[in-house]
Design an enzyme around this catalytic site. Sequence first.
Site, PDB file in Angstrom:
ATOM      1  N   HIS A  10       0.856  -1.185   0.000  1.00 13.98           N
ATOM      2  CA  HIS A  10       0.000   0.000   0.000  1.00 13.98           C
ATOM      3  C   HIS A  10       0.891   1.234   0.000  1.00 13.98           C
ATOM      4  O   HIS A  10       2.120   1.121   0.163  1.00 13.98           O
ATOM      5  CB  HIS A  10      -0.937   0.014   1.216  1.00 13.98           C
TER       6      HIS A  10
HETATM    7  P1  TYD Z   1      -1.585  -2.589   8.063  1.00 11.29           P
HETATM    8  O1  TYD Z   1      -0.901  -1.275   8.115  1.00 11.29           O
HETATM    9  O2  TYD Z   1      -2.571  -2.823   6.954  1.00 11.29           O
HETATM   10  O3  TYD Z   1      -0.514  -3.753   8.030  1.00 11.29           O
HETATM   11  P2  TYD Z   1       0.686  -4.000   6.994  1.00 11.29           P
HETATM   12  O4  TYD Z   1       0.706  -2.868   6.046  1.00 11.29           O
HETATM   13  O5  TYD Z   1       1.910  -4.066   7.817  1.00 11.29           O
HETATM   14  O6  TYD Z   1       0.433  -5.283   6.318  1.00 11.29           O
HETATM   15  O7  TYD Z   1      -2.286  -2.809   9.462  1.00 11.29           O
HETATM   16  C1  TYD Z   1      -2.848  -4.063   9.839  1.00 11.29           C
HETATM   17  C2  TYD Z   1      -3.945  -3.802  10.855  1.00 11.29           C
HETATM   18  O8  TYD Z   1      -3.405  -3.175  12.023  1.00 11.29           O
HETATM   19  C3  TYD Z   1      -5.045  -2.884  10.346  1.00 11.29           C
HETATM   20  O9  TYD Z   1      -6.291  -3.436  10.757  1.00 11.29           O
HETATM   21  C4  TYD Z   1      -4.822  -1.590  11.054  1.00 11.29           C
HETATM   22  C5  TYD Z   1      -4.072  -1.946  12.305  1.00 11.29           C
HETATM   23  N1  TYD Z   1      -3.086  -0.921  12.684  1.00 11.29           N
HETATM   24  C6  TYD Z   1      -3.330  -0.112  13.768  1.00 11.29           C
HETATM   25  O10 TYD Z   1      -4.373  -0.198  14.435  1.00 11.29           O
HETATM   26  N2  TYD Z   1      -2.392   0.825  14.117  1.00 11.29           N
HETATM   27  C7  TYD Z   1      -1.236   0.961  13.429  1.00 11.29           C
HETATM   28  O11 TYD Z   1      -0.385   1.837  13.769  1.00 11.29           O
HETATM   29  C8  TYD Z   1      -0.982   0.132  12.287  1.00 11.29           C
HETATM   30  C9  TYD Z   1       0.258   0.256  11.469  1.00 11.29           C
HETATM   31  C10 TYD Z   1      -1.939  -0.806  11.960  1.00 11.29           C
END
Ligand code: TYD
Length: 130
Positions: free
Chosen positions: A48
């Site tokens: 993303h």
């Molecule tokens: P995401 O950023 O999509 O994970 P990655 O990009 O590492 O694969 O986040 C995964 C889940 O965690 C999503 O439901 C949102 C939550 N999240 C938070 O609540 N706080 C945060 O600071 C981050 C980075 C994610």
Amino acid sequence: MPALIHLPKILDDRGNLSFIEEQNHVPFTIKRVYWIYDVPGGEFRGSHAFRETEELIVALSGSFDVVLHDGTQEHRFHLNRSYNGVYIPKMVWRKLENFSTNSLALILASTEYEEQDYIRDFDYFLKSKA
Ligand code: TYD
């Protein structure tokens, strides 16, 4: 531009030490720190871009690849030393992959978590960059 940032390392027979100072090593104000761990073999994270968030990613333990796309070209950084970090500006597509066993990714971010800041559609991202 994405960039590899070399953090200080204090080498010592008793074990090494590195550190991060916001004013000296991070080109943004740190609003949030999170970490990714226990990644199963073959999994990837991310895939993303962020509209506003800038990040610095450090492999505190183990190794993984940070694969970035700026809309024109791809850059791959292999992180395997805890005294290196990758700076990622806003509006850069990013994916973390090839995690080694027991790897630990530390991520410093310039914003608090907000789902609206994510762009999760690569085609939409490319159009936004055009
Ligand atoms: P995401 O950023 O999509 O994970 P990655 O990009 O590492 O694969 O986040 C995964 C889940 O965690 C999503 O439901 C949102 C939550 N999240 C938070 O609540 N706080 C945060 O600071 C981050 C980075 C994610």
